[in-house]
Write an enzyme that holds these catalytic residues in place. Structure first.
Site, PDB file in Angstrom:
ATOM      1  CG  ASN A  80      -2.163   0.732   1.173  1.00 12.65           C
ATOM      2  OD1 ASN A  80      -2.817   0.912   2.189  1.00 12.65           O
ATOM      3  ND2 ASN A  80      -2.567   1.202   0.010  1.00 12.65           N
ATOM      4  CD  GLU A 123      -7.745   0.653   0.441  1.00 18.09           C
ATOM      5  OE1 GLU A 123      -7.895   1.678   1.143  1.00 18.09           O
ATOM      6  OE2 GLU A 123      -6.660   0.075   0.287  1.00 18.09           O
ATOM      7  NE  ARG A 124     -14.664   5.577   2.312  1.00 20.51           N
ATOM      8  CZ  ARG A 124     -15.382   6.226   3.210  1.00 20.51           C
ATOM      9  NH1 ARG A 124     -16.665   6.462   2.971  1.00 20.51           N
ATOM     10  NH2 ARG A 124     -14.857   6.645   4.336  1.00 20.51           N
ATOM     11  CB  CYS A 141      -4.728   5.083   5.635  1.00 17.63           C
ATOM     12  SG  CYS A 141      -3.825   3.819   4.705  1.00 17.63           S
ATOM     13  N   GLY A 142      -4.348   2.668   8.118  1.00 13.14           N
ATOM     14  CA  GLY A 142      -3.377   2.001   8.974  1.00 13.14           C
ATOM     15  C   GLY A 142      -2.022   1.833   8.325  1.00 13.14           C
ATOM     16  CG  ASN A 143      -1.316  -0.794   5.140  1.00  9.66           C
ATOM     17  OD1 ASN A 143      -0.817  -1.519   5.994  1.00  9.66           O
ATOM     18  ND2 ASN A 143      -2.251  -1.222   4.310  1.00  9.66           N
ATOM     19  CB  THR A 194      -9.225   0.312   7.662  1.00  9.03           C
ATOM     20  OG1 THR A 194      -9.304   0.435   6.238  1.00  9.03           O
ATOM     21  CG2 THR A 194      -8.510   1.530   8.248  1.00  9.03           C
ATOM     22  CG  ASN A 218     -12.628   1.018   2.017  1.00 13.00           C
ATOM     23  OD1 ASN A 218     -12.850   1.822   1.134  1.00 13.00           O
ATOM     24  ND2 ASN A 218     -11.782   1.258   2.993  1.00 13.00           N
ATOM     25  CB  CYS A 269      -7.125  -2.471   2.693  1.00 15.01           C
ATOM     26  SG  CYS A 269      -8.320  -1.371   3.496  1.00 15.01           S
TER      27      CYS A 269
END
Length: 305
Positions: A28, A233-234, A98-100, A245, A210, A243
């Site tokens: 990502n 992902e939107r 966004c976690g990444n 999340t 998403n 992803c």
């Protein structure tokens, strides 16, 4: 970690050059810009430079474009240092978290401060990130199935759990952003680009969602549940290599459906690598995964009139 310079495609108006760094977390990938640099139109900047055909890296051997631009404002006078993180997606919209991206932001800040932990302020709340043996661990908060928090359309009072939406059986969970999670038998057999858009734009999700697919597979570690994951992902409007999340949403949905125990740590295999989600001592879930620096460069930003 590389340091080669990779130019970005020019924009079509009067511009100035903005330095950036390119990172990815399990595939990502993000353009990171110091928020103190002048980028008057952040949406236009993201649309231009995240493009997979003409964005950053298009004139080099590096990966072209990105899954978003992270504008980071580092406040190093605090202990631990704090980052105000704004993620602008390839369509110009802003994502709450966004976690990444948060893990990439953490490495960017740690490299500048020699800190082993940072606090990251996002639109979904403040998250702590720390160095770990396998990369970076970041707090992801407590997922919710609350219809108002997703949100779900209408006057719904009950969560949407294991229900059909546009022909796909999904569980709706907000893991910082809304997700429709579908557990499938063979994830490689899913035509994500064909199936996911109808669910992503379904009337039940007025803010969009998403769409994340998960397949339970044999564990690589004794006693640790494991899922393979693919996510649409939107804001990117396509499948991504990871992803975070979505990983958190899978764990939350699997727990809700009784597929795993609430105390389980979970391994997740995404197209770009490996992630792990586990319970945090002070509540919520933790996400751990690797972060890599790709390259540095400069990109054109429109000059404010």
């Amino acid at each position: 970690m590389g340091s080669d310079s990779h130019p970005a495609a020019p924009m079509s108006t009067l511009t100035h050059a903005v330095d950036f760094e390119k990172y990815h977390g399990t595939g990502n990938d993000f353009i990171i810009v110091d928020a103190t640099d002048s980028v008057p139109d952040r949406s236009a900047f993201a649309v231009a430079h995240c493009d997979r055909q003409s964005g950053v890296g298009s004139d080099s051997d590096g990966p072209t474009g990105a899954d978003g631009v992270l504008f980071l404002d580092l406040e190093d006078r605090f202990s631990p240092p704090r980052i105000i993180m704004t993620l602008v997606q390839p369509d110009g919209s802003v994502a709450p978290i966004c976690g990444n991206g948060a893990r990439c932001a953490a490495v960017w800040a740690m490299d500048r401060t020699d800190a082993e932990a940072v606090m990251i302020d996002t639109q979904a709340g403040t998250r702590q990130a720390t160095r770990a043996a396998d990369g970076i661990t970041v707090e992801m908060g407590e997922p919710t199935f609350d219809p108002d928090r997703l949100p779900l359309a209408g006057d719904r009072t009950e969560p949407l759990v294991d229900k059909a939406v546009e022909g796909l059986t999904v569980t709706a969970v907000n893991a910082g952003v809304p997700h429709a999670v579908a557990f499938v038998d063979e994830i490689d057999a899913v035509d994500v680009e064909s199936v996911a858009p109808a669910v992503r734009h379904a009337d039940v999700f007025p803010a969009g969602a998403n769409v994340t697919f998960a397949e339970r597979v044999d564990s690589l570690h004794d006693g640790v549940p494991r899922f393979r994951q693919r996510s649409y992902e939107r804001g990117i409007e396509g499948e991504t290599k990871a992803c975070a999340t979505g990983s958190v949403a899978i764990v939350a949905a699997a727990t809700r459906l009784g597929l795993i125990e609430p105390t389980d740590a979970v391994d997740l295999s995404v197209p770009g690598g490996e992630l792990q989600v586990e319970k945090a001592d002070r509540g919520g879930l933790l996400l751990t995964g690797a972060v890599d620096h790709e390259f540095n460069g400069d990109a054109a930003a429109a000059v404010d009139d």
